[in-house]
Design a protein around this motif. Structure first.
Motif, short mmCIF file in Angstrom:
data_model
loop_
_atom_site.label_atom_id
_atom_site.label_comp_id
_atom_site.label_asym_id
_atom_site.label_seq_id
_atom_site.Cartn_x
_atom_site.Cartn_y
_atom_site.Cartn_z
N HIS A 35 41.18 -42.83 -64.38
CA HIS A 35 41.92 -43.75 -63.49
C HIS A 35 41.93 -43.74 -62.14
N GLY A 36 42.02 -44.79 -61.30
CA GLY A 36 42.13 -44.66 -60.10
C GLY A 36 43.63 -44.93 -59.63
N GLY A 37 43.88 -45.61 -58.41
CA GLY A 37 45.02 -45.75 -57.84
C GLY A 37 45.25 -44.75 -56.49
N PHE A 38 44.13 -44.46 -55.81
CA PHE A 38 44.30 -43.63 -54.74
C PHE A 38 45.12 -42.20 -55.05
N TRP A 39 44.93 -41.74 -56.26
CA TRP A 39 45.43 -40.45 -56.66
C TRP A 39 46.92 -40.47 -56.70
N GLN A 40 47.80 -41.67 -56.67
CA GLN A 40 49.17 -42.00 -56.48
C GLN A 40 49.68 -41.73 -57.82
N ALA A 41 50.91 -41.33 -58.03
CA ALA A 41 51.76 -41.32 -59.07
C ALA A 41 52.16 -42.59 -59.57
N LYS A 42 52.27 -43.69 -58.66
CA LYS A 42 52.66 -44.84 -59.18
C LYS A 42 51.77 -45.78 -60.11
N PHE A 43 50.39 -45.06 -60.17
CA PHE A 43 49.52 -45.65 -61.14
C PHE A 43 49.25 -44.57 -62.02
N ASN A 44 48.68 -45.15 -63.38
CA ASN A 44 48.59 -44.06 -64.26
C ASN A 44 47.40 -44.70 -65.40
N LEU A 45 47.01 -43.86 -66.07
CA LEU A 45 46.21 -44.28 -67.14
C LEU A 45 46.03 -45.53 -67.81
N GLU A 46 47.31 -45.98 -67.90
CA GLU A 46 47.39 -47.18 -68.85
C GLU A 46 46.30 -48.40 -68.35
N GLU A 47 46.11 -48.24 -66.94
CA GLU A 47 45.05 -49.20 -66.57
C GLU A 47 43.93 -49.20 -67.10
N ASN A 48 43.41 -47.99 -67.57
CA ASN A 48 41.92 -47.99 -68.50
C ASN A 48 42.07 -48.14 -69.91
N ASN A 49 43.42 -48.51 -70.42
CA ASN A 49 43.69 -48.73 -71.88
C ASN A 49 42.62 -49.57 -72.45
N PRO A 50 42.50 -50.89 -71.73
CA PRO A 50 41.49 -51.96 -72.39
C PRO A 50 40.08 -51.47 -72.52
N ILE A 51 39.46 -50.72 -71.65
CA ILE A 51 38.15 -50.36 -71.56
C ILE A 51 38.00 -49.12 -72.34
N ALA A 52 39.01 -48.43 -72.57
CA ALA A 52 38.78 -47.29 -73.58
C ALA A 52 38.89 -47.65 -75.07
N GLU A 53 39.76 -48.97 -75.08
CA GLU A 53 39.77 -49.44 -76.52
C GLU A 53 38.38 -50.24 -76.83
N ASP A 54 37.82 -50.68 -75.88
CA ASP A 54 36.57 -51.42 -75.97
C ASP A 54 35.50 -50.45 -76.05
N LEU A 55 35.63 -49.37 -75.46
CA LEU A 55 34.28 -48.30 -75.80
C LEU A 55 34.44 -47.72 -77.18
N THR A 56 35.73 -47.48 -77.64
CA THR A 56 36.02 -46.64 -79.01
C THR A 56 35.43 -47.77 -80.07
N GLN A 57 35.64 -49.44 -79.73
CA GLN A 57 35.18 -50.33 -80.81
C GLN A 57 33.57 -50.20 -80.81
N LYS A 58 33.12 -49.86 -79.78
CA LYS A 58 31.71 -49.75 -79.63
C LYS A 58 31.03 -48.28 -80.33
N GLY A 59 31.93 -47.59 -80.78
CA GLY A 59 31.50 -46.13 -81.50
C GLY A 59 31.60 -45.07 -80.56
N TYR A 60 32.08 -45.11 -79.40
CA TYR A 60 32.33 -43.69 -78.76
C TYR A 60 33.91 -43.20 -78.86
N ALA A 61 33.90 -41.96 -78.98
CA ALA A 61 35.27 -41.43 -78.63
C ALA A 61 35.67 -41.36 -77.46
#
Length: 256
Positions: A35-61
C-alpha cells in the motif's frame, strides 16, 4: 469464498501481512500487494483490501503486507525497506503450510507502495547493496507499479516547489543534497536497468503523484532496451486505480 489469515513476519505490531487464499487444490500463484500513503503511519494496508479480495477471487493467493512507517519507531531509513524485504521472504516460511507457488511471484504497489515494489525488483540485480539491506531470497517475476513514486528526487522537488514538507526527506533521513548516496540506492530510476518485467499504470489526472514520474521512468527503461509497459489512463485520478469496480482497475487486471 476464500480464507483470510493474518501472519506476523516480525515482532513489531506493523510487521505483518494478510494472506488470502483461493479455493484450489493446486499450489496458488502469489501476488504481493504494497500500500501507499507516502510511507506514513496514518495510512495502512486496509486501503488495498478491496483489490486483494478481487485478486483472490480471481484465483491468486494475495499477501497484503504492512510495514513500519513514518511516525513509528523503526520506520523510515532503513527499517521500512528491510520490512518489505522480510515480508516477502516470509513467504518461504509459509509456502508449504499454505500451498503457495513461489515460482512466479508478482508485486503490485500503489503510490509509495509502487516505489517499494520497483525498489524490491531492483534488489534482484543489485546484490552489492546487501551490506546495507537484508537479502531478498524470493525471486520476483513481474512488478506492477500503480501511480508509483519512481523517482524520489523528483518527488521531493515537486513537494518543495509547492511549499510542502516532503515525506520523501523524512523517509530518507535527509534531502537529496544532504544524503545523495541514499537516494542513489533507494530511488528506482537510479537503479535501472533491472531484469524484471515492469508494468507502469498511471492516471492522467493524478494530483498526488504526477504521471510524468512514470513517463520519465518508462523512457529511461526503453533507452536501455529493457522490457517495460506503460499504461496511461485518461480521466483517472490517484485512488481510482485501486477501485475494483473501476475501468482503471480492469486495465490493471489486463496486465496480469
Amino acid at each position: 469464498m476464500f480464507n483470510t489469515i493474518k501472519l506476523f513476519y516480525g515482532e513489531n505490531q506493523s510487521q505483518f501481512g494478510v494472506l488470502r487464499l483461493p479455493e484450489s487444490e493446486k499450489p496458488s500463484a502469489v501476488i504481493v500487494i504494497i500500500h501507499g500513503g507516502f510511507w506514513q503511519a496514518k495510512f495502512n494496508l486496509e486501503e488495498n483490501n478491496p483489490i486483494a479480495e478481487d485478486l483472490t477471487q480471481k484465483g491468486y493467493a494475495t499477501w497484503n503486507i504492512e510495514y513500519r512507517r513514518l511516525g513509528e519507531i523503526g520506520g523510515g531509513w532503513t527499517g521500512t525497506f528491510n520490512d518489505v524485504i522480510n515480508a516477502i521472504n516470509h513467504l518461504t516460511n509459509i509456502k508449504e503450510t499454505y500451498h503457495l507457488d513461489l515460482s512466479n511471484v508478482i508485486i503490485i504497489g500503489h503510490s509509495a507502495g509502487g516505489h517499494l515494489a520497483l525498489w524490491l525488483a531492483a534488489r534482484t540485480v543489485h546484490k552489492s547493496l546487501d551490506y546495507m539491506f537484508n537479502e531478498l531470497v524470493v525471486p520476483i517475476q513481474k512488478v506492477i507499479s500503480l501511480a508509483g513514486v519512481t523517482d524520489l528526487k523528483k518527488m521531493w522537488q515537486i513537494h518543495e516547489a509547492k511549499g510542502l514538507k516532503s515525506p520523501v526527506s523524512e523517509l530518507m533521513g535527509g534531502t537529496p543534497n544532504e544524503v545523495p548516496e541514499r537516494y542513489n540506492i533507494a530511488s528506482p530510476i537510479e537503479l535501472l536497468p533491472i531484469n524484471v518485467k515492469q508494468i507502469l499504470v498511471h492516471g492522467e489526472e493524478d494530483k498526488h503523484v504526477p504521471p510524468e514520474l512514470s513517463e520519465n521512468y518508462y523512457l529511461k527503461v526503453i533507452e536501455q532496451n529493457k522490457h517495460v509497459n506503460l499504461v496511461t489512463l485518461p480521466d483517472t485520478e490517484h485512488f481510482k486505480i485501486i477501485e475494483p469496480t473501476s475501468r482503471a482497475w480492469e486495465s490493471v487486471i489486463d496486465t496480469l
